[in-house]
Scaffold this motif. Structure first.
Motif: not given
Length: 287
Positions: A53, A59, A150, A152
């Motif tokens: 990241v 996030i 997840v 992002v």
């Protein structure tokens, strides 16, 4: 022994927005990277999510599943809500008992997933996940695990002036492992010169020696795995039942970067969906 078979699937959606203004020297990319079914084994101290990241990334994490910690009591990723904040008996401080936690690069600034909402990152580093455990047992008799998603959201630029091919590729998006299944589909158009013809991700038949990746169709959407990987054409659709190498996935458009002024007047919008499927994994009880 408690075992469970799963498929791990990475699904990445990229919205590549190329500035329509003239005299610009970069493509602005809005990437929404969704990584599904990351295996966070209760018997393992941590797992690498396969994403590095960047500062400014948003996030979002969610999870499902349950774990057992010695007494055969099932816990969700939210942990024991009645206990409040944990104390020094836990491997990760200030996180509820058995909760799912994450951190970037190190454990100094970890966050508790079940309470975080949307997390704005302030530094670069690998994103890790773990299940909060007693430091005394330290995973000695855990069972089960969680399936983590997840997401992002990232804005970045692909720069390419002169012959800077490395900058043209931008940053790696997600880690690919040898043996993964890989699929993409894409839509939209891109114009490589001001007033030029719009072209779809398949590009145009033919090759030019001045292109970023020789032998790739002119103006096609392309990708590579690893810094030294061989570029391959994504186009509108691609399916590889088995990847033959490991490394970070890079995506760009095939342009004449060796020509003066390349990337200075591109325009258009591309939408790319990328799916990666890992081979099956197993949760293991170490006892």
């Amino acid at each position: 022994m408690f075992t469970k078979k799963i498929f791990s699937i990475f699904v990445i959606t990229l919205f590549v927005i190329i500035s329509a203004a003239s005299a610009t020297n970069a493509q602005t990319v809005e990437a929404v990277i969704t990584v599904k079914d990351i295996t966070v084994d209760a018997t393992s101290e941590m797992v690498d999510t396969g994403i590095v990241v960047m500062p400014g990334d948003r996030i979002d994490v969610s999870a499902e599943g349950s774990t057992q910690h010695g007494a055969n009591v099932n816990w969700t990723y939210e942990g024991d809500k009645d206990k409040g904040d944990a104390n020094g008996n836990f491997a990760f401080q200030k996180a509820n008992q058995f909760a799912l936690v994450g951190w970037i690069g190190d454990r100094k600034n970890y966050f508790q997933v079940s309470k975080m909402g949307s997390y704005e990152n302030g530094k670069s580093g690998t994103l890790y996940m773990a299940i909060n455990d007693w430091s005394g047992n330290h995973y000695a008799n855990n069972k089960g695990g969680l399936f983590v998603t997840v997401k992002v959201t990232r804005y970045y630029e692909i720069k390419a002036e002169g012959t800077d091919a490395k900058a043209a590729w931008g940053n790696g998006l997600v880690m690919i492992s040898e043996g993964d299944a890989f699929a993409t589909d894409a839509s939209g158009t891109v114009t490589y010169w001001e007033g030029g013809d719009p072209r779809d991700p398949d590009g145009k038949t033919g090759t030019m020696p001045t292109l970023l990746a020789p032998q790739i169709n002119q103006s096609a959407l392309i990708a590579k795995v690893g810094d030294n990987g061989n570029p391959f054409k994504l186009g509108k659709k691609l399916y590889q039942p088995k990847m033959n190498q490991s490394g970070w996935l890079y995506v760009t458009v095939n342009d004449e970067i060796k020509k003066t002024g390349a990337y200075t007047n591109n325009s258009g919008k591309l939408s790319v969906n990328i799916a990666v499927r890992h081979p099956r994994k197993t949760f293991k009880n170490p006892v």
